[in-house]
Design a protein around this motif. Structure first.
Motif, PDB file in Angstrom:
ATOM      1  N   GLU A 263      12.707   2.715  -0.681  1.00 27.93           N
ATOM      2  CA  GLU A 263      11.454   3.436  -0.980  1.00 27.93           C
ATOM      3  C   GLU A 263      10.616   2.706  -2.009  1.00 27.93           C
ATOM      4  O   GLU A 263       9.383   2.646  -1.902  1.00 27.93           O
ATOM      5  CB  GLU A 263      11.796   4.856  -1.471  1.00 27.93           C
ATOM      6  N   LYS A 264      11.258   2.152  -3.031  1.00 27.55           N
ATOM      7  CA  LYS A 264      10.500   1.442  -4.078  1.00 27.55           C
ATOM      8  C   LYS A 264       9.807   0.199  -3.517  1.00 27.55           C
ATOM      9  O   LYS A 264       8.657  -0.111  -3.861  1.00 27.55           O
ATOM     10  CB  LYS A 264      11.430   1.056  -5.215  1.00 27.55           C
ATOM     11  N   GLU A 267       6.823   1.261  -1.493  1.00 33.56           N
ATOM     12  CA  GLU A 267       5.734   1.699  -2.380  1.00 33.56           C
ATOM     13  C   GLU A 267       5.016   0.500  -3.004  1.00 33.56           C
ATOM     14  O   GLU A 267       3.783   0.470  -3.096  1.00 33.56           O
ATOM     15  CB  GLU A 267       6.316   2.605  -3.464  1.00 33.56           C
ATOM     16  N   ARG A 268       5.783  -0.547  -3.403  1.00 38.83           N
ATOM     17  CA  ARG A 268       5.162  -1.741  -4.001  1.00 38.83           C
ATOM     18  C   ARG A 268       4.305  -2.471  -2.990  1.00 38.83           C
ATOM     19  O   ARG A 268       3.194  -2.932  -3.306  1.00 38.83           O
ATOM     20  CB  ARG A 268       6.251  -2.668  -4.538  1.00 38.83           C
ATOM     21  N   VAL A 270       2.749  -1.180  -0.423  1.00 40.00           N
ATOM     22  CA  VAL A 270       1.529  -0.406  -0.151  1.00 40.00           C
ATOM     23  C   VAL A 270       0.505  -0.609  -1.260  1.00 40.00           C
ATOM     24  O   VAL A 270      -0.699  -0.785  -1.018  1.00 40.00           O
ATOM     25  CB  VAL A 270       1.889   1.083   0.011  1.00 40.00           C
ATOM     26  N   VAL A 271       0.959  -0.618  -2.525  1.00 38.21           N
ATOM     27  CA  VAL A 271       0.040  -0.827  -3.658  1.00 38.21           C
ATOM     28  C   VAL A 271      -0.571  -2.218  -3.607  1.00 38.21           C
ATOM     29  O   VAL A 271      -1.784  -2.412  -3.852  1.00 38.21           O
ATOM     30  CB  VAL A 271       0.795  -0.594  -4.983  1.00 38.21           C
TER      31      VAL A 271
END
Length: 302
Positions: A263-264, A267-268, A270-271
């Motif tokens: 998940e992390k 998320e990175r 996507v940012v």
């Protein structure tokens, strides 16, 4: 010989009748007001006179052929005499006599039931109807009882009389139910034991048949013995077994041969993608190239 009518009209007979009437005392009239009477015996005499008049008029009002107007007039006269009788009874009590009002007659309806018609003034009995006057138009309805409205029972009234007997908890206390259920219980128990024994034999035969390959004949024999309810139970057990097997298949671990991002990491990524979109929107291509070169020279990672 002269007839009786001729004798009565003779001069001598008329003279004798006149002399007898002269000797009689003048007929007394009942006082208009009961309070004018000072003698208890006189008051009692006038009350008796009123009672006789009431009895005579009540006997007359029993005739239904008198007509509506005559019946109403007679009923009015009787009620007037009853009121006057009440005055004389109160006067008798004032003079020290007995109280006749305690044992007064009650008015009854067409069926003989006592009817209490109160007086609007609050003193003494109300207007009463006698004899055929009770059957006059508009009067019969006064004696008819209004229909009783069936009151709906509330929940409290329904549960108020419910006790343990309603639910059958006391059926076995009288001993009758035990005598009736005893033979039936023994019969049902013997039947259940017999069915259980047959099922056990079928199971044993089925196990042997599976080993020897004679499954079809065993199933045929089982269907002849099983009831519909037992077949439903067996079918339900099979369905539950299939569901349990499907759940076990779903719980088996899934082996992943390709590394998947957590998940992390997602998320990175996507940012970082959003940052690149913003830079491409507000900066030129030359500036981006120079920025990349500067980061490479300084060994700066994204």
């Amino acid at each position: 010989m002269a007839r009786n009518e001729e004798k009565a009209q003779s001069m001598l007979n008329r003279f004798i009748t006149m002399k007898q009437e002269e000797k009689k005392k003048p007929k007394e009239r009942r006082p208009y007001l009961a309070s004018e009477c000072r003698d208890l015996a006189e008051a009692d005499k006038w009350r008796q006179q009123i009672m006789r008049e009431i009895g005579r008029k009540v006997a007359e009002i029993q005739n239904e052929g008198l007509g509506e107007h005559r019946l109403r007039d007679l009923n009015d006269e009787i009620n007037k005499l009853i009121r006057e009788k009440g005055h004389w009874e109160r006067r008798i009590v004032e003079l020290g006599g007995s109280n006749y009002a305690r044992s007064g007659a009650k008015m009854t309806d067409l069926d003989g039931n006592i009817v209490d018609v109160p007086n609007p003034s609050g003193r003494g009995p109300g207007y009463r109807y006698f004899g055929a006057a009770k059957k006059l138009p508009g009067v019969r309805e006064l004696f008819e009882k209004p229909p009783e409205l069936r009151k709906m029972r509330t929940r409290y009234d329904i549960y108020k009389r419910i006790d343990a007997s309603y639910y059958g908890y006391r059926d076995d206390e009288d001993g009758i139910l035990e005598k009736l259920e005893g033979p039936a219980e023994e019969k049902m128990r013997a039947e259940a034991v017999r069915e259980w024994m047959e099922m056990e034999e079928i199971k044993k035969a089925a196990k042997k048949a599976v080993k020897s390959g004679e499954v079809a004949s065993v199933v045929t024999n089982a269907k002849d013995i099983l009831f519909e309810e037992e077949e439903d139970i067996v079918e339900e057990e099979r369905r539950l077994q299939r569901e349990i097997e499907e759940e076990e298949m779903q719980r088996r671990e899934f082996v992943v041969h390709v590394p998947l991002p957590d998940e992390k990491e997602i998320e990175r990524m996507v940012v970082e993608k959003k940052k690149m979109e913003l830079l491409s929107k507000y900066t030129s291509e030359n500036l981006l190239v120079e920025q990349e070169e500067a980061k490479s020279m300084l060994n700066i990672q994204h």
